[in-house]
Enzyme design. Structure first.
Site, PDB file in Angstrom:
ATOM      1  N   CYS A  73      18.232   8.351  63.333  1.00 25.82           N
ATOM      2  CA  CYS A  73      17.720   9.190  64.279  1.00 25.82           C
ATOM      3  C   CYS A  73      18.775   9.811  65.192  1.00 25.82           C
ATOM      4  O   CYS A  73      19.581   9.026  65.768  1.00 25.82           O
ATOM      5  CB  CYS A  73      16.855   8.258  65.256  1.00 25.82           C
ATOM      6  SG  CYS A  73      16.012   9.416  66.413  1.00 25.82           S
TER       7      CYS A  73
ATOM      8  N   LYS B 137      17.751   3.455  56.112  1.00 25.34           N
ATOM      9  CA  LYS B 137      17.976   5.212  56.072  1.00 25.34           C
ATOM     10  C   LYS B 137      19.252   5.505  57.042  1.00 25.34           C
ATOM     11  O   LYS B 137      19.250   4.800  58.272  1.00 25.34           O
ATOM     12  CB  LYS B 137      16.861   5.686  56.201  1.00 25.34           C
ATOM     13  CG  LYS B 137      17.288   7.436  56.342  1.00 25.34           C
ATOM     14  CD  LYS B 137      15.707   8.113  56.742  1.00 25.34           C
ATOM     15  CE  LYS B 137      16.127   9.886  56.862  1.00 25.34           C
ATOM     16  NZ  LYS B 137      15.212  10.380  57.517  1.00 25.34           N
TER      17      LYS B 137
ATOM     18  N   GLY C  23      17.149  15.458  52.324  1.00 26.49           N
ATOM     19  CA  GLY C  23      17.737  16.758  53.033  1.00 26.49           C
ATOM     20  C   GLY C  23      17.442  18.081  52.259  1.00 26.49           C
ATOM     21  O   GLY C  23      18.143  18.271  51.263  1.00 26.49           O
TER      22      GLY C  23
ATOM     23  N   GLY D 251      10.553  14.642  53.665  1.00 19.96           N
ATOM     24  CA  GLY D 251      10.043  14.640  54.972  1.00 19.96           C
ATOM     25  C   GLY D 251       9.303  15.739  55.680  1.00 19.96           C
ATOM     26  O   GLY D 251       8.204  15.949  55.264  1.00 19.96           O
ATOM     27  N   ARG D 252      10.206  16.764  56.306  1.00 18.55           N
ATOM     28  CA  ARG D 252       9.411  17.853  56.713  1.00 18.55           C
ATOM     29  C   ARG D 252       8.715  18.822  55.919  1.00 18.55           C
ATOM     30  O   ARG D 252       7.713  19.522  56.231  1.00 18.55           O
ATOM     31  CB  ARG D 252      10.523  18.713  57.505  1.00 18.55           C
ATOM     32  CG  ARG D 252      10.916  17.960  58.729  1.00 18.55           C
ATOM     33  CD  ARG D 252      12.254  18.765  59.661  1.00 18.55           C
ATOM     34  NE  ARG D 252      13.308  18.899  58.604  1.00 18.55           N
ATOM     35  CZ  ARG D 252      14.070  19.772  58.650  1.00 18.55           C
ATOM     36  NH1 ARG D 252      14.168  20.728  59.788  1.00 18.55           N
ATOM     37  NH2 ARG D 252      15.503  19.815  57.887  1.00 18.55           N
TER      38      ARG D 252
END
Length: 275
Positions: free
Chosen positions: A8, A48, A111, A134-135
């Protein structure tokens, strides 16, 4: 399994020494990994990380070796540095390098995987053991069906039309109301409606009401009105969603800043972009 996130980059986390700053703790971080694996008592532990702080200070190869040494089962590498935040391109070359450097440790690449085709390209280009998504699936959970089809050699299912996307959104609403108080669920879903219906022309007239609705019954009624067979706006597939943007620098506690300045950390300065 138990997954520990040390990637993060958000300032409120890193300024306390957490997130992407945690791997900088030269003495504590190895003990943390060892303690986590021991306390898990046989449950697989994965982690991660990001590549490092910035283009100069990158720690991913060091951390991957530590992870293998202390019995971490797999490592996910988000191929960006913390100072990139969610901007710029992910550097898949870093994933390839860590796969080659620590072949005993399964590496999961992460990514800029926005489609099933991207996931396959990452596997082919880097040799990673898996792909972290993810996104890309915000408002597009149907992408998992395409991932599964591609990796199992089946024909990819077509992208859903508007009425099918609305049906998926209704199921999301149903699950949220099941797990959260209704008012909380409805409010939290508002940002998801933008992701679900971005680019659909027939959905635009219902969006203002959808964003203001307070009850689950109101939301469901509006979603049922989105019943056209308008094709999926394929241009939106390639558009980033969710968190984005670059922060000027990583915010660190004073002790870590002094450590970097005096070279107290086992981080090998590198030159170049890491791509």
């Amino acid at each position: 399994h138990i997954d520990l996130n040390f990637g993060c980059p958000v300032p409120k986390i890193t300024r306390k020494g957490g997130g992407a700053a945690l791997p900088l703790h030269r003495e504590q971080f190895p003990r943390l990994l060892e303690s986590a694996v021991s306390a898990a008592a046989g449950i697989p532990v994965t982690i991660k990380i990001r590549m490092g702080l910035d283009a100069e200070f990158q720690y991913y190869l060091n951390i991957a070796q530590l992870a293998h040494t202390f019995g971490i089962h797999a490592l996910t590498l988000h191929a960006r540095t913390a100072d990139q935040f969610y901007a710029g391109e992910a550097r898949w070359g870093a994933i390839r390098r860590v796969v080659q450097a620590v072949p005993e440790l399964p590496i999961i690449g992460n990514g800029d995987v926005w489609t099933a085709e991207h996931a396959l390209s990452m596997l082919q280009q880097t040799g990673c053991a898996g792909v972290g998504i993810g996104r890309a699936v915000l408002g597009r959970p149907f992408l998992f069906a395409r991932f599964n089809a591609l990796f199992s050699g089946r024909v990819l299912p077509p992208y859903p039309v508007l009425r099918e996307v609305a049906a998926i959104a209704r199921r999301h609403l149903e699950l949220m109301v099941h797990y959260y108080p209704e008012a909380v669920a409805v409010r939290r879903l508002r940002k998801h409606w933008k992701w679900y219906f971005q680019g659909f022309q027939d959905a635009r007239r219902w969006m203002p009401q959808l964003m203001q609705a307070e009850r689950a019954t109101e939301v469901e009624a509006l979603l049922r009105k989105m019943n056209s067979r308008e094709p999926y706006p394929l241009a939106e597939i390639w558009m980033p969603r969710g968190k984005r943007g670059k922060q000027p620098k990583v915010v660190l506690p004073e002790s870590l800043r002094r450590g970097l300045a005096t070279g107290r950390f086992d981080i090998t300065p590198v030159t170049g972009s890491g791509g």
